[in-house]
Every structure is written in C-alpha cells, then in structure tokens.
Write an enzyme that holds these catalytic residues in place. Structure first.
Site, short mmCIF file in Angstrom:
data_model
loop_
_atom_site.label_atom_id
_atom_site.label_comp_id
_atom_site.label_asym_id
_atom_site.label_seq_id
_atom_site.Cartn_x
_atom_site.Cartn_y
_atom_site.Cartn_z
CG ASP A 125 -1.95 -0.91 1.29
OD1 ASP A 125 -2.13 -1.35 0.03
OD2 ASP A 125 -2.64 -1.22 2.26
CE1 TYR A 128 3.78 -6.56 4.20
CE2 TYR A 128 3.07 -8.73 4.32
CZ TYR A 128 3.09 -7.47 3.50
OH TYR A 128 3.08 -7.31 2.28
#
EC number: 5.4.99.12
Length: 259
Positions: free
Chosen positions: A52, A110
């Site tokens: 993103d 992540y």
C-alpha cells in the site's frame, strides 16, 4: 538479455505503493524507468507482491530482463547510482528464466511499528503515531494468539482483491511493548489486501477497550468484519521466503573452502 533477480529496499512515504500507477508515483514506475534507461529499451519488472501507499520494505524481491554485458554487481552499482535516495537495491543475482518471485514466495514477514510519542525526523516516517491512548497489553497479547493458524481472513481484508481463496495460515504472531513503542510481527504463507493493517487496527481497538478479545473469533468465523485499519506508515515488509531462492543459491555458489 538475461534474467536477473533483485532485492529492493525502500521507504514508501512518498509513493503510492509498489504497483505501477498511471500517474507515475509508484515504486514500480521509478524502478522500471531506471531499468529502461540502462537497458535502452522498455523494461518491466515482476515482484513478489504489492504494498500500500506509505508502506516500507526491507527487501522486496523482483526480476527483470537485463543486458548480459553487465554483471550482477555492476547492475546493482548502476541502479543505486540512479535510483532516488529512498530506494536501494541490496542484492542482484542472475537467475533462471523460469524464476518468478510471486509464484516462488512461500512465506512473508510483516512488522508494524507504533509509538505514543514523537521520535524525531529520523524515525517518525517509520512509526505510526498513536498518542495519549493507554493500552491493555495483556488483552492485545491474548487476542494476537487467536490469529495464529489457518483461518479464513476475509473479514480482515479490504475490498478490491480478486484472490480465489481468502484462507491464509499465520505461523507466528508476536507483540512487543517497550516504553512508548509497540511492535506487531506477523509471519504467514500469504496476506490478503490490507490484512495486516486491519489485524493491527483490531488488536489496537481491543487494547483500547473498544472491542472485546473475542471479537477476533467473530471476524474469523465470518460473523463480523474488521473496520479499523492502522495507518500505513507503520508497516514494513521485512522478509519474503522464496523457493527456489536465487539469492541463497548465489551465496552457496560463491562459498569457498578455506580449510
């Protein structure tokens, strides 16, 4: 032309994510433009997965077809001379024509970083700023444990994804609190669009007392949908595990026996 694999480290603050955009503000736009200049022809890259806007990466795998007269080391040197300062190629190796960083990705990690106080110009872009909110750490840890395992994570995904299945497996979810900072780490075989930020947002809501710990169960069972997405700037793609891994193979090929 031969095929090369690279690892790109980038600060995502000023970009509209990794995937190519029509307005040219994505990381893929910049990388492909630079490669095209070196190759003297239009060059496209394939990569392990999109990120993103505002998300950072410690090593995004990508592949491209490049000039054979340049060694892998030379490619890395030239790219780092030409790319903007918020991008850096940390490895380039020659790879087989069949290698695909998206199809070869078997797991990803992540890391989400948040802080309750400003950290200064060196660190502010890498942490989400969440001020003056007390958090019940034990509730967050209990809720995080519920995410481990194979589940249908559809309730933790944003609209706009075209994946065939929303089932994913999380091998490890860990949470660490230190002073005014919070770290959320996720290791899994894949992640849906917006999944990590929605999981972090839900864990934060639980810590703030806005949701119950059992809300995790409701989302995973399809009876509820996560509705708070944590800010993008705290999210980092740390590692992508590849099988086969051309970077590991390159290290092995260059090992020497000094005995």
């Amino acid at each position: 032309m031969v095929k090369y694999a690279g690892l790109l480290q980038f600060k995502g603050t000023n970009y509209a994510g990794f995937q190519r955009q029509k307005n040219g503000t994505a990381i893929q736009n910049v990388l492909e433009s630079t490669l095209s200049q070196i190759n003297n022809r239009a060059t496209v890259v394939r990569y392990s997965g999109r990120t993103d806007a505002g998300v950072h990466a410690w090593g995004m795998p990508f592949v491209f077809w490049g000039r054979e007269d340049l060694s892998a080391d030379k490619w890395m040197f030239i790219l780092n001379r030409m790319l903007p300062k918020d991008m850096r190629v940390i490895s380039v190796v020659r790879t087989s024509p069949e290698f695909d960083p998206q199809l070869s990705a078997v797991a990803k990690q992540y890391l989400y970083c948040a802080t309750q106080e400003r950290l200064g110009p060196l660190w502010d872009d890498f942490f989400a700023y969440l001020p003056n909110l007390s958090i019940e750490t034990s509730a967050v840890i209990s809720a995080a444990r519920k995410l481990v395992g194979e589940h249908d994570f559809k309730g933790f995904s944003k609209k706009g994804s075209s994946v065939k299945s929303t089932r994913r497996k999380l091998y490890e979810v860990s949470v660490m609190f230190t002073h005014s900072r919070m770290y959320f780490s996720f290791v899994g075989n894949g992640f849906l669009y917006g999944m990590v930020r929605l999981m972090v947002g839900t864990l934060l809501q639980i810590g703030w007392g806005k949701q119950d710990v059992n809300f995790i169960d409701e989302v995973l069972s399809g009876n509820a949908v996560a509705n708070y997405s944590a800010p993008a700037q705290g999210l980092h793609l740390v590692k992508v595990w590849l099988e086969p891994d051309p970077f590991l193979e390159s290290v092995k090929a260059n090992e020497r026996d000094f005995s």
